[in-house]
Motif scaffolding. Sequence first.
Motif, PDB file in Angstrom:
ATOM      1  N   LEU A 210       0.799  -1.227   0.000  1.00  0.00           N
ATOM      2  CA  LEU A 210       0.000   0.000   0.000  1.00  0.00           C
ATOM      3  C   LEU A 210       0.833   1.279   0.000  1.00  0.00           C
ATOM      4  N   PRO A 211       1.922   1.359   0.773  1.00  0.00           N
ATOM      5  CA  PRO A 211       2.717   2.592   0.730  1.00  0.00           C
ATOM      6  C   PRO A 211       3.215   2.927  -0.678  1.00  0.00           C
TER       7      PRO A 211
ATOM      8  N   LEU B  50       0.145   4.113  -2.789  1.00  0.00           N
ATOM      9  CA  LEU B  50      -0.323   5.446  -2.420  1.00  0.00           C
ATOM     10  C   LEU B  50       0.680   6.527  -2.842  1.00  0.00           C
TER      11      LEU B  50
ATOM     12  N   GLY C 169       0.910   5.763  -7.100  1.00  0.00           N
ATOM     13  CA  GLY C 169      -0.288   5.531  -7.912  1.00  0.00           C
ATOM     14  C   GLY C 169      -0.208   4.249  -8.719  1.00  0.00           C
TER      15      GLY C 169
ATOM     16  N   LEU D  83      -8.757  -0.094  -4.220  1.00  0.00           N
ATOM     17  CA  LEU D  83      -7.873   0.774  -3.452  1.00  0.00           C
ATOM     18  C   LEU D  83      -7.976   2.218  -3.931  1.00  0.00           C
ATOM     19  N   GLY D  84      -8.027   2.412  -5.249  1.00  0.00           N
ATOM     20  CA  GLY D  84      -8.157   3.764  -5.794  1.00  0.00           C
ATOM     21  C   GLY D  84      -9.455   4.425  -5.365  1.00  0.00           C
TER      22      GLY D  84
ATOM     23  N   ALA E 276      -9.054   5.424  -1.721  1.00  0.00           N
ATOM     24  CA  ALA E 276      -8.069   6.487  -1.520  1.00  0.00           C
ATOM     25  C   ALA E 276      -8.411   7.759  -2.281  1.00  0.00           C
TER      26      ALA E 276
ATOM     27  N   ARG F 229      -8.154   8.398  -5.473  1.00  0.00           N
ATOM     28  CA  ARG F 229      -7.126   8.765  -6.451  1.00  0.00           C
ATOM     29  C   ARG F 229      -6.927   7.578  -7.379  1.00  0.00           C
TER      30      ARG F 229
ATOM     31  N   ILE G  99      -5.302   4.556  -9.111  1.00  0.00           N
ATOM     32  CA  ILE G  99      -4.221   3.610  -8.838  1.00  0.00           C
ATOM     33  C   ILE G  99      -4.287   2.524  -9.903  1.00  0.00           C
TER      34      ILE G  99
ATOM     35  N   LEU H 286      -6.081   1.087   5.201  1.00  0.00           N
ATOM     36  CA  LEU H 286      -5.879   2.511   4.918  1.00  0.00           C
ATOM     37  C   LEU H 286      -6.090   3.355   6.166  1.00  0.00           C
TER      38      LEU H 286
ATOM     39  N   SER I  38       0.389   7.774  10.157  1.00  0.00           N
ATOM     40  CA  SER I  38       0.937   9.007   9.599  1.00  0.00           C
ATOM     41  C   SER I  38       0.619  10.202  10.476  1.00  0.00           C
TER      42      SER I  38
END
Length: 304
Positions: free
Chosen positions: A153-154, A157, A160, A219-220, A223, A225, A227, A290, A297
């Motif tokens: 995942l990192p 993210l 992309g 995932l996109g 998030a 965004r 991916i 996530l 973070s």
Amino acid sequence: MFVIFGAAGNVGRVSAAALRRAGREVRAVVRNDKQGKVLAEIGCEIVIADQLDPVSVAHAIEGAYAVQMLCPVPRADADPASTMRRMIDVSADAFRANPPQRLLALSDYGAEHPSGTGITTLFHYLETQLAPIASQVTFLRAAEHMHNWARLLPIALARGVLPSLHHPLTKLFPTVAAQDVGLLAAELLLDDRPAKVSPRVVSIEGEARVSALDVARTLGELAHRPITAREVPRSEWAAMLQGAGLGENHARLITDLYDAHNAGRIDVETEISERRFGSTALEGVLASILAGVAATSTAAAAAR
């Protein structure tokens, strides 16, 4: 007494909690005091054990009616296959000396194959060593855990792009949430009906099979965004895995596993397996991961 090895893990802690809700006495076997804290809060007896140490394993199973066994692949070991086999041998010796009435071992899809499947061959060895021990032995073979995507995942993210060893990206493969495995394991341990056959083989996967494209799309959406899934060329696998911190031997176990996956050798053994299906969707697992990434973070930013 129900003894849970790996009780601090994604599967074990769910099993331990389910057994406690059912009113059973649970002994949670962990590696250190920190891992045992949350389990002690729900009423588990805590035992610290080194699964390579015969004395501590024998102590952990004293007085056990049922045992849930997990032999983890040692990630930081220079020769993880040899070390895991020693771990299995230690456990098998302890069970032979003091067999529980019920033994459930967490295993993998593809464990019926003695060779050519990388990490999964270690679960074949686990099954062959434990099969003759208890009067009722269950092998719970799980599909690929959805939580395994957490380690990528990192990258996804940040760039992309979601790298995948599943080839082609459209290939549907079985996957399952760890919590569903843990709940089923507890259910099987609580099932007091005499087994029709021993060892009993039970498989579990999610309700729907997914592709790497599905994982990237989900995932996109979560998030907010774009991916894109990327099929990592076979020639780059070893370098990528070693760059992620795996040793050469561990990386080879992973590459052999995905070679077998992509050749269609890793799947449920339908001829002998009792098939079960988890209810947790991929979206729920990725959303949870996530949320954990976001919380980490935020905590890191506050500490600066």
